[in-house]
Structure formats: structure tokens, C-alpha cells
Scaffold this active site. Structure first.
Site, PDB file in Angstrom:
ATOM      1  N   GLY A 222       0.834  -1.201   0.000  1.00  0.00           N
ATOM      2  CA  GLY A 222       0.000   0.000   0.000  1.00  0.00           C
ATOM      3  C   GLY A 222       0.861   1.240   0.000  1.00  0.00           C
ATOM      4  N   ASN A 223       0.270   2.377   0.205  1.00  0.00           N
ATOM      5  CA  ASN A 223       1.055   3.616   0.294  1.00  0.00           C
ATOM      6  C   ASN A 223       0.404   4.559   1.297  1.00  0.00           C
ATOM      7  OD1 ASN A 223      -0.803   5.501  -1.198  1.00  0.00           O
ATOM      8  ND2 ASN A 223      -0.501   3.941  -2.766  1.00  0.00           N
TER       9      ASN A 223
END
Ligand code: CTP
Length: 420
Positions: A222-223
Site C-alpha cells: 500500500g502507500n
């Protein structure tokens, strides 16, 4: 002091010049207006509260007086020698009515003035913003809708109610938007002196948040994208009259009022949702941070740790570049395609050189460039940016709330749409 002098200095006892007037009419959501009042006063505004008599049934005068630091009345008959209904209306920079009941909207649309708030609405020369809250049936009633249309025709801002839990166990459209949302909008109206309705009749699509690419049912790549920018874009587009589809990936934020929110998780899901909505859209703004890579394989069961201490090798593949695809395929002719770029300078080139190259590479019409050298911007409610267009023009947007940048983006989009 003469009455004229009092009017001019605004330092009158019993409520002097207030830069914001908060009208409160009689709905259960009146308690939320106390929170809105607190947001105004904590940011340095002098607020004069004018509740209607029925608003006082829900939240009493001492609450409003204590939170605003001004005396509170609903009546034109109090303090008559100071002509409060004229003084307050003339001196404010912004008048917000939250919650606005169906009855209050009807009175405002037809110029009925039977208490201090409705009189003030007739003398106000500043921008006026109503935040309606009522049961769905009352909001959808042709009488209310026609009153809202009359007010909007006059340039008054009528905020779309949110969808959600209403007074009882029922839910539907008619909820007062969250105080933070109203405060953000009110701040923008006050800053600009008005809010253009230049997106009325337009459908816009906004993507927000960061996508997740799963390795197994519990682990993902993810980020750090918070979704704040995309949500601010969605809210500001609604405020300017647009029909908005928000494709939201994993953002822990309340659904914005008046917006169709489509929740997604992965880049593939975001791509499908954005392309689908883009077919009928006048503008698409890609404010999301879609993951650029995903694991080639997603395990059906949680990957177990090996006893010999070895770790699995994850093979990645690139995901769809949604922005580039939108720009290439142009699902709707004439639509404005907007990208965001978080850039840092390096030994090869500075931020703007990289950004111009990205605008060309992606083929979009506008690119909103954030300089993120040193971890700036992520998760912050404030931002600054440069908006580049394909013709080589650039507009700097100074440091401020994300809502201010959002409005600057819509200014640029509206200009391009008008020119097409
Ligand atoms: N974007 C997209 N699809 C992706 C990745 C990014 O639509 N799979 C969009 C983002 O929403 C943003 C823009 O592309 O509007 C810029 O994203 P960025 O990550 O800066 O672009 P990249 O092509 O990944 O460039 P870089 O190599 O600099 O990371």
C-alpha cells in the site's frame, strides 16, 4: 455615542460587529452548530449567533452566548434602539445558517421576516450560505426544492444535505453535513466572497486514497495517501454545483455530502470504476495514489512462515496507469483530464522539469504538481502546488488548506471546459 457611530465602529455592547453570523433554526442538528461555532471562534472569528425561537428548544441561549461571547436573542424586540436586524446584517462578512429547516428556507425564499434571523437575512449584504437539515420527505418535497431553486438562482449557497442517520432510527438524505465540512466551505466562501456555480450541469469524477495490492487475504502493498486531497476536491466540486462521483480507495474519511462514493481497494478496481464513470464525465481528476505494482500471484490462504527461516519471493507486475489510459482513450470527447504528481528534484533535473516531462508522458490536460522533497505534504491538511497545463502555462497556488487548492484546480478545469 450616536446610533450611527455605533453602527460604524461596531463596538456596541450587546453584540458588536461580528465577522460571521451563525443563524440556527429549529432542528435536532442544532447541537452540531455548536461545534461549527467552536471551529469559527477557535480560528479567530468573531461570531454572532442568531437562533430562532424553535432552535432554542433544542440548544439554549446560554450555550450560544458562552461559546460566542455575545448575548443571544431571537427577537427583533430586544435591544431595539440599536436596530440589531440592520446592524448585524450589514456588518457581517458571511452569514451561515446551519441547520436550515424547511420552514426557514421557505421564509428566506419568500422574504418573510418575523424574527431576528429572518430580518437579518433580508438586510445581509454579505454572502449567505444555508446548510439544510430535515427529513428526506421534507427535503424532496416540491415546495422545499422550489424554495432551494429560488435561493440558488439568487446566488445564495445552499449546501446539499448528507445521506445518513436522521433524527430517529431512519436514515436517508437530509442530514446536516459534518461541522468540519461546513467550516471548510464557509472559509472558502469568506476568502473568495462568493462561490462560482460554474460546475452546475457538469459531471466530474475524482479518485482519492491509496490502492492496496494483496499478497494474501491479510497482507498488502500500500502507500501513505490519506485521501484528504481527493475528498476536498469532491466536496468543493459539489459546492460549485457539479454531480460528483468519488472513487475512493481505503480512505478513512466520512462520505462527503451530495457525492456518489464508489469504494474500491485495488488499482484494477479503481481503473474499472474510474473508466466506467469517465464515459459520462466532463472532467476526471486523478488525485489518488494507485499502486504502480501488484504481486503476480495472490495466495488464497495466509502465507505461512517457513520453518527453515526462508522468506517467500514476491514477483511484481505493473498495474494499469489509469491517468495515461484516460488521456489516451478519452472516454468522452472534450472532457478535461487532470493528474497529480508528487515530485522531488534530483541530480538530473529540478521538480518542474520532471513535472513538465510527466505531463507530456501522461498526455493529460492539467497536472497538479506537489514538491514533496523532504516528506512534505503527505497526510497534512495543508498543501501548496503548481498547476501546469498542456499549453505550457503554470499557476502557483500558495500554501493553504487542501480545499483552497481544490478550488484552484476547479477554476482551471472550468476555464478549459468553457474554452472547449
Ligand atoms: N496514476 C494512475 N495510475 C497509476 C499510477 C498513477 O492513474 N497506476 C496517476 C495518479 O493518480 C496521478 C498521476 O498518475 O494523478 C501521477 O502519478 P505518479 O505516481 O507520479 O506517476 P508515475 O507514472 O508513477 O511516475 P513516477 O515514475 O514518477 O512514479
Amino acid at each position: 455615542m450616536s446610533r450611527d457611530a455605533e453602527l460604524n465602529t461596531g463596538n456596541t455592547p450587546g453584540g458588536g460587529r461580528a465577522d460571521v453570523v451563525l443563524g440556527v433554526s429549529g432542528g435536532i442538528a442544532a447541537y452540531k452548530a455548536a461545534e461549527l461555532l467552536r471551529l469559527f471562534t477557535e480560528s479567530g472569528h468573531d461570531v454572532r449567533v442568531i437562533p430562532t425561537a424553535s432552535a432554542l428548544e433544542f440548544v439554549g441561549a446560554p450555550t450560544w452566548a458562552a461559546l460566542s461571547g455575545h448575548p443571544v436573542t431571537s427577537e427583533v424586540w430586544d435591544d431595539v434602539h440599536r436596530v440589531p436586524h440592520v446592524r448585524i446584517g450589514r456588518s457581517a462578512d458571511l452569514l451561515v445558517v446551519a441547520p436550515a429547516t424547511a420552514d426557514l428556507l421557505a421564509k428566506a425564499a419568500h422574504g418573510i421576516a418575523d424574527d431576528l434571523l429572518t430580518n437579518t437575512l433580508l438586510t445581509a449584504t454579505c454572502p449567505v450560505m444555508f446548510a439544510p437539515a430535515m427529513h428526506t420527505e421534507m427535503w424532496e418535497h416540491p415546495a422545499t426544492q422550489s424554495n432551494v431553486a429560488i435561493l440558488r438562482e439568487r446566488g445564495v449557497i445552499v449546501v446539499e444535505p448528507a445521506v445518513g442517520r436522521l433524527t430517529g432510527a431512519d436514515s436517508g438524505k437530509g442530514r446536516l453535513p459534518e461541522p468540519e465540512e461546513l467550516f471548510e466551505l464557509a472559509t472558502e466562501v469568506r476568502r473568495r466572497g462568493a462561490l462560482p456555480a460554474d460546475l452546475r450541469g457538469r459531471h466530474v469524477v475524482v479518485s482519492a486514497g491509496g490502492t492496496r495490492e494483496y499478497l494474501d487475504p491479510v497482507r498488502f502493498l500500500g502507500n501513505r495517501s490519506s485521501g484528504l486531497m481527493g475528498y476536498a476536491l469532491a466536496r468543493s466540486a459539489v459546492a460549485r454545483g457539479a454531480e460528483v462521483t468519488l472513487v475512493a480507495a481505503n480512505a478513512d474519511l466520512p462520505d462527503p455530502a451530495g457525492v456518489k462514493t464508489v469504494p474500491v481497494e485495488s488499482t484494477a478496481q479503481m481503473s474499472a470504476a474510474v473508466l466506467d464513470a469517465a464515459a459520462g464525465a466532463d472532467a476526471v481528476v486523478m488525485a489518488a495514489a494507485p499502486a504502480d505494482f501488484r504481486p503476480v500471484e495472490r495466495a488464497d490462504d495466509k502465507i505461512k512462515k517457513a520453518d527453515d527461516g526462508t522468506a517467500p519471493t514476491v514477483v511484481l507486475t505493473q498495474t494499469d496507469d489509469i491517468l495515461a489510459r484516460l488521456a489516451r482513450e478519452r472516454p468522452r470527447e472534450g472532457a478535461v483530464i487532470v493528474g497529480f504528481a508528487a515530485e522531488t528534484g534530483d541530480s538530473e533535473a529540478d521538480v518542474m522539469t520532471h513535472a513538465r516531462a510527466k505531463l507530456q508522458r501522461k498526455g493529460c490536460d492539467l497536472l497538479v504538481v506537489n514538491d514533496v522533497s523532504g516528506g512534505k505534504v503527505f497526510g497534512s491538511p495543508e498543501t501548496e502546488a503548481v498547476i501546469l497545463d498542456a499549453a505550457g502555462r503554470s499557476t502557483e497556488v500558495g500554501r493553504g488548506p487542501k480545499s483552497a487548492l481544490a478550488h484552484a484546480v476547479w477554476d482551471a478545469v472550468a476555464e478549459l471546459l468553457t474554452a472547449r
